[in-house]
Design a protein around this motif. Structure first.
Motif, PDB file in Angstrom:
ATOM      1  N   UNK A 462     -11.903 105.878  54.807  1.00 17.09           N
ATOM      2  CA  UNK A 462     -11.421 105.298  53.751  1.00 17.09           C
ATOM      3  C   UNK A 462      -9.963 104.586  54.073  1.00 17.09           C
ATOM      4  N   UNK A 463      -9.930 105.158  55.219  1.00 16.18           N
ATOM      5  CA  UNK A 463      -8.623 104.400  56.112  1.00 16.18           C
ATOM      6  C   UNK A 463      -9.205 102.900  56.945  1.00 16.18           C
ATOM      7  N   UNK A 464     -10.549 102.669  57.260  1.00 23.68           N
ATOM      8  CA  UNK A 464     -10.898 101.777  57.872  1.00 23.68           C
ATOM      9  C   UNK A 464     -10.867 100.893  57.028  1.00 23.68           C
ATOM     10  N   UNK A 465     -11.728 100.936  55.702  1.00 24.88           N
ATOM     11  CA  UNK A 465     -11.831  99.784  54.853  1.00 24.88           C
ATOM     12  C   UNK A 465      -9.877  99.260  54.168  1.00 24.88           C
ATOM     13  N   UNK A 466      -8.968 100.425  54.264  1.00 23.55           N
ATOM     14  CA  UNK A 466      -7.618 100.403  54.031  1.00 23.55           C
ATOM     15  C   UNK A 466      -7.234  99.108  55.056  1.00 23.55           C
ATOM     16  N   UNK A 467      -7.161  99.090  56.059  1.00 23.28           N
ATOM     17  CA  UNK A 467      -6.467  98.720  56.807  1.00 23.28           C
ATOM     18  C   UNK A 467      -7.114  97.439  57.120  1.00 23.28           C
ATOM     19  N   UNK A 468      -8.238  97.791  57.516  1.00 24.44           N
ATOM     20  CA  UNK A 468      -9.257  95.956  57.472  1.00 24.44           C
ATOM     21  C   UNK A 468      -9.681  94.916  56.532  1.00 24.44           C
ATOM     22  N   UNK A 469      -9.421  95.682  55.145  1.00 21.05           N
ATOM     23  CA  UNK A 469      -9.819  95.610  53.637  1.00 21.05           C
ATOM     24  C   UNK A 469     -10.493  94.344  53.995  1.00 21.05           C
ATOM     25  N   UNK A 470     -12.186  94.505  54.303  1.00 23.06           N
ATOM     26  CA  UNK A 470     -13.279  93.858  54.540  1.00 23.06           C
ATOM     27  C   UNK A 470     -13.647  93.811  53.389  1.00 23.06           C
ATOM     28  N   UNK A 471     -14.751  92.510  52.372  1.00 21.62           N
ATOM     29  CA  UNK A 471     -15.433  92.223  51.128  1.00 21.62           C
ATOM     30  C   UNK A 471     -16.559  93.355  51.705  1.00 21.62           C
ATOM     31  N   UNK A 472     -16.528  94.207  50.359  1.00 16.17           N
ATOM     32  CA  UNK A 472     -17.445  95.274  50.614  1.00 16.17           C
ATOM     33  C   UNK A 472     -17.898  95.536  49.279  1.00 16.17           C
ATOM     34  N   UNK A 473     -19.004  95.515  48.618  1.00 12.28           N
ATOM     35  CA  UNK A 473     -19.591  95.698  47.172  1.00 12.28           C
ATOM     36  C   UNK A 473     -20.320  97.746  47.642  1.00 12.28           C
ATOM     37  N   UNK A 474     -19.870  98.074  47.099  1.00 18.12           N
ATOM     38  CA  UNK A 474     -20.094  99.723  47.062  1.00 18.12           C
ATOM     39  C   UNK A 474     -20.757 100.720  45.840  1.00 18.12           C
ATOM     40  N   UNK A 475     -21.464 100.968  45.584  1.00 15.86           N
ATOM     41  CA  UNK A 475     -21.582 102.558  44.870  1.00 15.86           C
ATOM     42  C   UNK A 475     -21.487 103.328  45.236  1.00 15.86           C
ATOM     43  N   UNK A 476     -20.559 104.374  44.886  1.00 15.02           N
ATOM     44  CA  UNK A 476     -20.250 105.702  44.916  1.00 15.02           C
ATOM     45  C   UNK A 476     -19.902 106.595  43.924  1.00 15.02           C
ATOM     46  N   UNK A 477     -19.725 107.564  44.053  1.00 12.18           N
ATOM     47  CA  UNK A 477     -19.690 108.695  42.583  1.00 12.18           C
ATOM     48  C   UNK A 477     -18.129 109.530  43.453  1.00 12.18           C
ATOM     49  N   UNK A 478     -17.781 109.574  44.694  1.00 10.89           N
ATOM     50  CA  UNK A 478     -17.172 110.140  45.020  1.00 10.89           C
ATOM     51  C   UNK A 478     -15.422 109.497  43.900  1.00 10.89           C
ATOM     52  N   UNK A 479     -14.994 109.978  43.524  1.00  6.26           N
ATOM     53  CA  UNK A 479     -13.810 110.148  42.611  1.00  6.26           C
ATOM     54  C   UNK A 479     -12.449 109.487  43.331  1.00  6.26           C
ATOM     55  N   UNK A 480     -12.061 110.205  44.096  1.00  2.56           N
ATOM     56  CA  UNK A 480     -10.646 110.274  44.578  1.00  2.56           C
ATOM     57  C   UNK A 480     -11.804 108.604  46.011  1.00  2.56           C
ATOM     58  N   UNK A 481     -12.581 107.962  46.176  1.00  2.00           N
ATOM     59  CA  UNK A 481     -12.785 107.319  47.693  1.00  2.00           C
ATOM     60  C   UNK A 481     -13.039 105.838  46.390  1.00  2.00           C
ATOM     61  N   UNK A 482     -13.328 105.960  45.258  1.00  2.00           N
ATOM     62  CA  UNK A 482     -13.824 105.172  44.247  1.00  2.00           C
ATOM     63  C   UNK A 482     -12.323 104.501  43.660  1.00  2.00           C
ATOM     64  N   UNK A 483     -10.955 105.531  43.715  1.00  2.00           N
ATOM     65  CA  UNK A 483     -10.296 105.424  43.283  1.00  2.00           C
ATOM     66  C   UNK A 483      -9.511 104.160  43.690  1.00  2.00           C
ATOM     67  N   UNK A 484      -9.163 104.733  45.560  1.00  2.00           N
ATOM     68  CA  UNK A 484      -8.372 104.475  46.546  1.00  2.00           C
ATOM     69  C   UNK A 484      -9.420 102.816  47.204  1.00  2.00           C
ATOM     70  N   UNK A 485     -10.334 102.627  46.342  1.00  2.00           N
ATOM     71  CA  UNK A 485     -11.137 101.523  47.421  1.00  2.00           C
ATOM     72  C   UNK A 485     -11.061  99.856  46.809  1.00  2.00           C
ATOM     73  N   UNK A 486     -11.079 100.424  45.164  1.00  2.00           N
ATOM     74  CA  UNK A 486     -11.772  99.856  44.007  1.00  2.00           C
ATOM     75  C   UNK A 486     -10.233  98.490  44.128  1.00  2.00           C
ATOM     76  N   UNK A 487     -10.845  97.479  44.466  1.00  2.00           N
ATOM     77  CA  UNK A 487     -10.108  96.406  43.965  1.00  2.00           C
ATOM     78  C   UNK A 487     -10.409  95.756  42.900  1.00  2.00           C
ATOM     79  N   UNK A 488     -12.033  95.992  42.360  1.00  2.00           N
ATOM     80  CA  UNK A 488     -12.531  95.197  41.415  1.00  2.00           C
ATOM     81  C   UNK A 488     -13.770  96.261  41.110  1.00  2.00           C
ATOM     82  N   UNK A 489     -13.978  96.462  39.623  1.00  4.53           N
ATOM     83  CA  UNK A 489     -15.012  97.825  38.888  1.00  4.53           C
ATOM     84  C   UNK A 489     -16.066  96.920  38.126  1.00  4.53           C
TER      85      UNK A 489
END
Length: 492
Positions: A462-489
């Protein structure tokens, strides 16, 4: 209420130099809803197998209940589901089974279909319902969330909240918080039990870690100050001792008794400082044994020559005559962190395969940028075998960087010598993520990257993705991760 007693248990796998557990002792109340957490490879599944009597060990485990393990191994996947339930629990009562399935929102017609035709989520729910029908049993539930979508996780955690008498291995923080009342944690140096849910445990753990780190700093400063004081006192003592046989400037003789007394006093002070030093060192040695390392990770994403990387407009995907998903429209632009959402079977993996360049039957418009480089993490880890050095060479990635990332994700150096086929599920997933972080790419696509991954590693990612802000498409069912990471759903 009864107790499960674990007394002085020591266990190591045959041929291994290291003990997985050493003189471990604790008690579990059979009425508890017990969450079981710890970093990957620490021995959570091994401990469940010890309770099941699968391995020989030193020490004692005593219990007045019998243990059942989830997931139950289904030998005949072609049997009707109702017959599989009969294999799990031959003495089940039909109305009781229907009551459990109703709580899990499973329709009765599922019972009359081949078990193998059920979705992974349906299979999970049926097995849990059948196992909880048994009496005088303590259920060992090993990572049930890996085959559940977000809605299924919420439903199953609510179901478990209404039960008692189980150990639940899960790394999904929201899932644990909703259904457990105690936490059993395998730490770096010990195993401990604490009352409360996962968040309660995590807050206490962070406070304890902060206290130990502060104490460690204080003792380091104390030891440095004491060492300098001891050195000064010892020098003074030596200097005074040397004047014993000399004369004063006035020519009169030195009072040897006085000088000897002064030197002895200084020596005593020096000894006292040494003892305080030793005491501080012993105190310091007891600290930081359970402070988890969670060094920050890095990702080096290549810049793309256009802001738009890919576009889907009215896309429908087919397998033969079957429509997997239809009417999919979205764009991937630089800096997007897109969560691809939807129930299991809604076509998320098919959309990912299309974007990755696999040959798929589809209608609508799909455009992908020219020379777009994609780094992909799949759900499947079953292909991983052989050693890490060969794996790095085979995939053209920097071996030292690859292993450095794995070290940050809590791999021991001993792990580097093992065959990947012997890794735990979480360790295998970390291999795929570490490879992806080493690959130069414009776009990262991760399909359920957190399955089996421990909580601390999830937070590092989570810290990696928030700090470096890479372009990423992901499928994930962990609600906390999903809520923190997604800029678009993108909802399928």
């Amino acid at each position: 209420m009864s107790l499960i007693n674990v007394t002085n248990v020591t266990f190591a796998y045959e041929g291994s130099y290291d003990n997985i557990f050493e003189n471990v002792s604790f008690q579990i109340d059979t009425d508890w809803k017990l969450g079981f957490t710890g970093r990957n490879g620490r021995g959570k599944t091994t401990f469940l197998n010890l309770l099941l009597g699968k391995y020989e060990y030193n020490g004692q485990i005593s219990a007045s209940v019998e243990f059942d393990y989830f997931p139950f191994h289904v030998e005949h996947m072609d049997y009707h589901t109702i017959d599989v339930v009969g294999e799990i629990y031959p003495d089940y009562v039909h109305w009781e089974l229907m009551r459990e399935l109703s709580l899990l929102k499973v329709e009765e017609d599922v019972l009359y279909r081949p078990f193998g035709s059920l979705s992974n989520g349906e299979q999970t729910k049926v097995m849990l319902a059948a196992l909880f029908l048994k009496e005088n049993r303590f259920l060992l539930i090993d990572e049930p969330t890996n085959h559940l979508d977000m809605e299924g996780r919420k439903l199953v955690s609510t179901y478990l909240r209404g039960k008692s008498g189980f150990i639940l291995v899960s790394h999904d923080r929201a899932f644990l918080d909703n259904c457990v009342d105690h936490i059993l944690s395998i730490n770096r140096a010990n195993i401990e039990i604490q009352k409360g849910n996962f968040t309660d445990w995590r807050i206490n753990k962070e406070q304890q870690d902060q206290y130990e780190l502060a104490e460690n700093d204080r003792l380091k400063k104390d030891m440095k100050r004491l060492a300098e004081a001891a050195k000064r006192t010892s020098s003074w003592s030596d200097a005074v001792e040397k004047t014993k046989n000399g004369t004063l400037n006035s020519g009169s003789k030195v009072d040897k008794g006085y000088v000897g007394h002064k030197a002895a006093k200084m020596m005593k002070r020096s000894k006292s400082l040494e003892q305080r030093q030793q005491s501080a060192m012993e105190e310091k040695s007891k600290l930081l044994k359970n402070v988890e390392s969670s060094d920050s990770l890095k990702i080096s994403q290549l810049p793309y020559h256009k802001s738009l990387l890919a576009e889907l407009d009215g896309v429908s995907i087919f397998y033969g005559d079957k429509t997997v998903c239809s009417g999919i429209s979205f764009t991937i632009e630089q800096g997007d962190r897109i969560a691809l959402s939807g129930k299991n079977g809604s076509g998320k993996s098919s959309v990912i395969k299309l974007i990755c360049g696999e040959d798929m039957s589809y209608t609508g418009t799909f455009r992908r940028g020219s020379q777009l480089r994609i780094s992909y993490v799949s759900q499947d880890t079953s292909h991983l075998q052989g050693n890490l050095t060969d794996y790095a060479r085979e995939h053209g990635i920097d071996e030292s960087l690859f292993k450095a990332i794995l070290r940050k994700l809590d791999f021991s150096r001993l792990q580097f010598e093992k065959d990947m086929s012997s890794f735990s599920g979480g360790q295998k997933k970390k291999v795929l993520i570490a490879k992806s972080l080493c690959e130069p790419a414009h776009l990262h696509i991760w399909d359920e990257p957190l399955n089996f991954i421990d909580v601390i590693s999830r937070m590092q990612i989570e810290e990696l993705l928030l700090e470096h802000e890479p372009t990423i498409l992901f499928v994930e069912h962990d609600r906390e991760f999903w809520a923190k990471m997604a800029t678009k759903v993108v909802e399928l």
